[in-house]
Scaffold this motif. Structure first.
Motif, PDB file in Angstrom:
ATOM      1  N   ASP A 203      -9.573 -10.386 -12.940  1.00 42.59           N
ATOM      2  CA  ASP A 203     -10.676 -10.089 -12.037  1.00 42.59           C
ATOM      3  C   ASP A 203     -11.082 -11.405 -11.392  1.00 42.59           C
ATOM      4  OD1 ASP A 203     -13.619 -10.153 -11.382  1.00 42.59           O
ATOM      5  OD2 ASP A 203     -13.446  -8.026 -11.821  1.00 42.59           O
ATOM      6  N   MET A 204     -11.032 -11.466 -10.064  1.00 41.43           N
ATOM      7  CA  MET A 204     -11.224 -12.738  -9.374  1.00 41.43           C
ATOM      8  C   MET A 204     -12.579 -13.371  -9.664  1.00 41.43           C
ATOM      9  SD  MET A 204      -9.448 -11.811  -5.699  1.00 41.43           S
ATOM     10  CE  MET A 204      -9.708 -13.440  -4.980  1.00 41.43           C
ATOM     11  N   SER A 205     -13.589 -12.553  -9.912  1.00 37.50           N
ATOM     12  CA  SER A 205     -14.910 -13.086 -10.230  1.00 37.50           C
ATOM     13  C   SER A 205     -14.910 -13.771 -11.591  1.00 37.50           C
ATOM     14  CB  SER A 205     -15.948 -11.967 -10.202  1.00 37.50           C
ATOM     15  OG  SER A 205     -17.222 -12.453 -10.575  1.00 37.50           O
ATOM     16  N   THR A 211     -11.909 -21.468 -14.536  1.00 33.14           N
ATOM     17  CA  THR A 211     -11.651 -22.825 -14.029  1.00 33.14           C
ATOM     18  C   THR A 211     -12.830 -23.747 -14.293  1.00 33.14           C
ATOM     19  OG1 THR A 211     -12.561 -22.462 -11.785  1.00 33.14           O
ATOM     20  CG2 THR A 211     -10.245 -21.856 -12.169  1.00 33.14           C
ATOM     21  N   MET A 212     -14.005 -23.178 -14.572  1.00 37.82           N
ATOM     22  CA  MET A 212     -15.224 -23.965 -14.758  1.00 37.82           C
ATOM     23  C   MET A 212     -15.549 -24.195 -16.226  1.00 37.82           C
ATOM     24  SD  MET A 212     -17.360 -21.982 -11.796  1.00 37.82           S
ATOM     25  CE  MET A 212     -18.781 -23.054 -11.838  1.00 37.82           C
ATOM     26  N   GLY A 213     -14.798 -23.551 -17.119  1.00 39.39           N
ATOM     27  CA  GLY A 213     -14.977 -23.813 -18.541  1.00 39.39           C
ATOM     28  C   GLY A 213     -16.218 -23.235 -19.163  1.00 39.39           C
ATOM     29  N   TYR A 214     -16.823 -22.208 -18.548  1.00 36.72           N
ATOM     30  CA  TYR A 214     -17.968 -21.551 -19.165  1.00 36.72           C
ATOM     31  C   TYR A 214     -17.576 -21.024 -20.546  1.00 36.72           C
ATOM     32  CZ  TYR A 214     -21.229 -21.464 -15.230  1.00 36.72           C
ATOM     33  OH  TYR A 214     -22.128 -21.806 -14.256  1.00 36.72           O
ATOM     34  N   VAL A 254      -9.964  -7.184  -7.233  1.00 37.56           N
ATOM     35  CA  VAL A 254     -10.440  -8.029  -6.144  1.00 37.56           C
ATOM     36  C   VAL A 254     -11.956  -8.155  -6.293  1.00 37.56           C
ATOM     37  CG1 VAL A 254     -10.614  -8.271  -3.643  1.00 37.56           C
ATOM     38  CG2 VAL A 254      -8.564  -7.250  -4.673  1.00 37.56           C
ATOM     39  N   ALA A 255     -12.474  -9.368  -6.190  1.00 36.64           N
ATOM     40  CA  ALA A 255     -13.912  -9.578  -6.369  1.00 36.64           C
ATOM     41  C   ALA A 255     -14.296 -10.934  -5.785  1.00 36.64           C
ATOM     42  CB  ALA A 255     -14.284  -9.514  -7.854  1.00 36.64           C
ATOM     43  N   GLN A 256     -15.591 -11.149  -5.649  1.00 33.94           N
ATOM     44  CA  GLN A 256     -16.136 -12.410  -5.160  1.00 33.94           C
ATOM     45  C   GLN A 256     -17.108 -12.945  -6.201  1.00 33.94           C
ATOM     46  OE1 GLN A 256     -16.105 -15.247  -3.783  1.00 33.94           O
ATOM     47  NE2 GLN A 256     -16.213 -14.696  -1.603  1.00 33.94           N
ATOM     48  N   ASN A 257     -17.298 -14.265  -6.218  1.00 36.63           N
ATOM     49  CA  ASN A 257     -18.194 -14.916  -7.171  1.00 36.63           C
ATOM     50  C   ASN A 257     -18.839 -16.111  -6.486  1.00 36.63           C
ATOM     51  OD1 ASN A 257     -18.897 -16.927  -9.434  1.00 36.63           O
ATOM     52  ND2 ASN A 257     -18.416 -15.096 -10.601  1.00 36.63           N
ATOM     53  N   ASP A 258     -20.097 -16.377  -6.817  1.00 35.64           N
ATOM     54  CA  ASP A 258     -20.781 -17.526  -6.216  1.00 35.64           C
ATOM     55  C   ASP A 258     -20.801 -18.740  -7.150  1.00 35.64           C
ATOM     56  OD1 ASP A 258     -22.659 -16.862  -8.118  1.00 35.64           O
ATOM     57  OD2 ASP A 258     -24.258 -16.373  -6.696  1.00 35.64           O
ATOM     58  N   GLY A 259     -19.976 -18.696  -8.192  1.00 42.35           N
ATOM     59  CA  GLY A 259     -19.873 -19.831  -9.098  1.00 42.35           C
ATOM     60  C   GLY A 259     -20.898 -19.825 -10.205  1.00 42.35           C
ATOM     61  N   THR A 260     -21.611 -18.693 -10.391  1.00 41.61           N
ATOM     62  CA  THR A 260     -22.622 -18.603 -11.439  1.00 41.61           C
ATOM     63  C   THR A 260     -22.326 -17.415 -12.341  1.00 41.61           C
ATOM     64  OG1 THR A 260     -24.149 -17.172 -10.205  1.00 41.61           O
ATOM     65  CG2 THR A 260     -24.341 -19.541  -9.852  1.00 41.61           C
ATOM     66  N   GLY A 271     -19.098 -13.226 -15.155  1.00 42.94           N
ATOM     67  CA  GLY A 271     -18.965 -13.607 -13.757  1.00 42.94           C
ATOM     68  C   GLY A 271     -19.905 -12.811 -12.864  1.00 42.94           C
ATOM     69  N   ARG A 272     -20.615 -13.507 -11.969  1.00 43.17           N
ATOM     70  CA  ARG A 272     -21.523 -12.812 -11.050  1.00 43.17           C
ATOM     71  C   ARG A 272     -20.698 -12.214  -9.906  1.00 43.17           C
ATOM     72  NH1 ARG A 272     -26.913 -12.836  -9.205  1.00 43.17           N
ATOM     73  NH2 ARG A 272     -27.532 -14.473 -10.640  1.00 43.17           N
ATOM     74  N   HIS A 273     -20.577 -10.909  -9.914  1.00 43.48           N
ATOM     75  CA  HIS A 273     -19.911 -10.257  -8.794  1.00 43.48           C
ATOM     76  C   HIS A 273     -20.808 -10.332  -7.571  1.00 43.48           C
ATOM     77  CE1 HIS A 273     -17.476  -8.315 -12.017  1.00 43.48           C
ATOM     78  NE2 HIS A 273     -16.543  -8.420 -11.100  1.00 43.48           N
ATOM     79  N   CYS A 274     -20.243 -10.787  -6.470  1.00 42.77           N
ATOM     80  CA  CYS A 274     -20.966 -10.868  -5.207  1.00 42.77           C
ATOM     81  C   CYS A 274     -20.396  -9.849  -4.237  1.00 42.77           C
ATOM     82  CB  CYS A 274     -20.833 -12.261  -4.593  1.00 42.77           C
ATOM     83  SG  CYS A 274     -21.599 -13.570  -5.562  1.00 42.77           S
ATOM     84  N   LEU A 275     -21.199  -9.478  -3.271  1.00 42.98           N
ATOM     85  CA  LEU A 275     -20.722  -8.575  -2.240  1.00 42.98           C
ATOM     86  C   LEU A 275     -19.594  -9.221  -1.445  1.00 42.98           C
ATOM     87  CD1 LEU A 275     -24.127  -7.178  -0.969  1.00 42.98           C
ATOM     88  CD2 LEU A 275     -22.377  -5.932  -2.235  1.00 42.98           C
ATOM     89  N   ALA A 276     -18.770  -8.400  -0.855  1.00 41.18           N
ATOM     90  CA  ALA A 276     -17.622  -8.899  -0.088  1.00 41.18           C
ATOM     91  C   ALA A 276     -18.061  -9.807   1.049  1.00 41.18           C
ATOM     92  CB  ALA A 276     -16.821  -7.716   0.454  1.00 41.18           C
ATOM     93  N   THR A 277     -19.281  -9.585   1.554  1.00 44.86           N
ATOM     94  CA  THR A 277     -19.780 -10.347   2.696  1.00 44.86           C
ATOM     95  C   THR A 277     -20.727 -11.471   2.293  1.00 44.86           C
ATOM     96  OG1 THR A 277     -21.531  -8.692   2.914  1.00 44.86           O
ATOM     97  CG2 THR A 277     -19.554  -8.377   4.250  1.00 44.86           C
ATOM     98  N   ASP A 278     -20.869 -11.753   1.003  1.00 43.86           N
ATOM     99  CA  ASP A 278     -21.848 -12.738   0.526  1.00 43.86           C
ATOM    100  C   ASP A 278     -21.490 -14.141   1.037  1.00 43.86           C
ATOM    101  OD1 ASP A 278     -23.478 -14.521  -0.971  1.00 43.86           O
ATOM    102  OD2 ASP A 278     -23.630 -13.060  -2.589  1.00 43.86           O
TER     103      ASP A 278
END
Length: 344
Positions: A203-205, A211-214, A254-260, A271-278
């Protein structure tokens, strides 16, 4: 040349449940999720199907075979197929009791029966059974070596059950699940299972957080002081990650994330799922999907016969807008245009 018609484009039903409930917003009814999915359309293109969470109150995992057939008819009545299924294994944590582990395997068996009946009904041409360890990273960290063996042992039993149904199991890489909370622990767990019918659900989010090691800083790929404007470094990190996990990947969100990270209701932070247009999204979704859908040389793998948008924990006000689902469909179309293929 005809337009790409693979991978098929699916929406997820479980965002109507995950992060909803008693201490959050109300669950969005299953019928509403189906209607929003079926009504989405972009330039004449519609969703091909749904990936289905076998979760109450949407779906009763203890449904009779006749109930499952009726559910298949309902979904097909919206012009949709079914793809991957989420087994409700959280009542049976792998690091719990022996009874818990038996419950885990039994939930997988019941999910596989859903899959079998959907295939027999002609509405499930592709898909896996999605699982996780149903236990926390903190529990795992008490004894990593032993606990990895325990988790792998439960997964192995579940794989053997799934094999009887000709099903594959996919462990989703979320930072909130012990033994799969980093890309390296995920690989260690999958290798320890040692069964041909287990793989990874990317899941991309969630994988961006790898990659950030959370939850496991020693496995971080991006530098601690990473600047999100440094696309070259991000690309290199995504390549490192996907080169390691792509060989295991059998299902793709397929997903989006704002890094949080984010969590609502009873769902732990992940992972914070963001809208496709975020505009705050850190991924170039259509381009970065190619790291998963193409091999290290840039060639299409064609492993995923369908891809699914996973967007959990959005406010109900957003999820009740038809434009939300049209925007999501538009993003999936971009991914297919960039990394898909045509089959007659």
């Amino acid at each position: 040349m005809p337009e790409n018609n693979y991978p098929k484009l699916h929406n997820a039903t479980w965002p109507g449940i995950v992060g909803k409930g008693d201490d959050s917003e109300p669950v969005i009814p299953f019928d509403t999720m189906l209607e929003m999915t079926a009504n989405a359309e972009v330039d004449g293109v519609k969703f091909d199907g749904v990936d289905l969470g076998l979760l109450g109150p949407h779906v009763d995992i203890d449904s009779s075979d006749d109930d499952i057939k009726r559910l298949a008819d309902k979904i097909a009545g919206h012009g949709l197929n079914v793809g991957s299924l989420v087994a409700p294994i959280w009542g049976g944590p792998t690091l719990g009791t022996d009874d818990d582990r038996r419950t885990f395997v039994e939930m997988v068996r019941k999910a596989c029966n859903f899959g079998k009946i959907f295939r027999e009904a002609g509405i499930r041409p592709s898909g896996v059974i999605r699982i996780d360890s149903a236990t926390s990273p903190e529990s795992w960290a008490a004894d990593p070596a032993t606990n990895t063996k325990i988790i792998a042992g439960v997964f192995r039993e579940a794989c053997d059950v799934a094999a009887d149904f000709n099903e594959q199991l996919a462990a989703e890489g979320e930072i909130c699940w012990g033994g799969m909370h980093s890309w390296k622990t995920m690989i260690d767990t999958l290798e320890a299972v040692d069964r041909p019918n287990i793989g990874f659900q990317a899941d991309m989010s969630h994988t961006l957080l790898y990659t950030m090691g959370y939850n496991r800083p020693e496995d971080r790929i991006l530098p601690v002081d990473f600047d999100w404007n440094d696309r070259e470094t991000l690309t290199a990190a995504l390549k490192t990650l996907t080169d390691a996990l792509r060989p295991w990947t059998i299902d793709f969100h397929v997903a989006q994330n704002d890094g949080t990270v984010h969590g609502t209701g009873s769902h732990d932070k992940t992972g914070r799922h963001c809208l496709a247009t975020d505009p705050n999204g850190k991924l170039d979704v259509a381009a970065d999907a190619g790291f998963w859908l193409r091999d290290e040389n840039g060639n299409l793998t064609k492993k995923m016969k369908h891809i699914c948008w996973d967007g959990c924990m959005f406010p109900n006000s957003v999820m009740h807008m038809q434009q939300t689902w049209n925007d999501i469909l538009a993003m999936l179309i971009k991914v297919r245009n960039a990394h898909g293929w045509y089959e007659a």
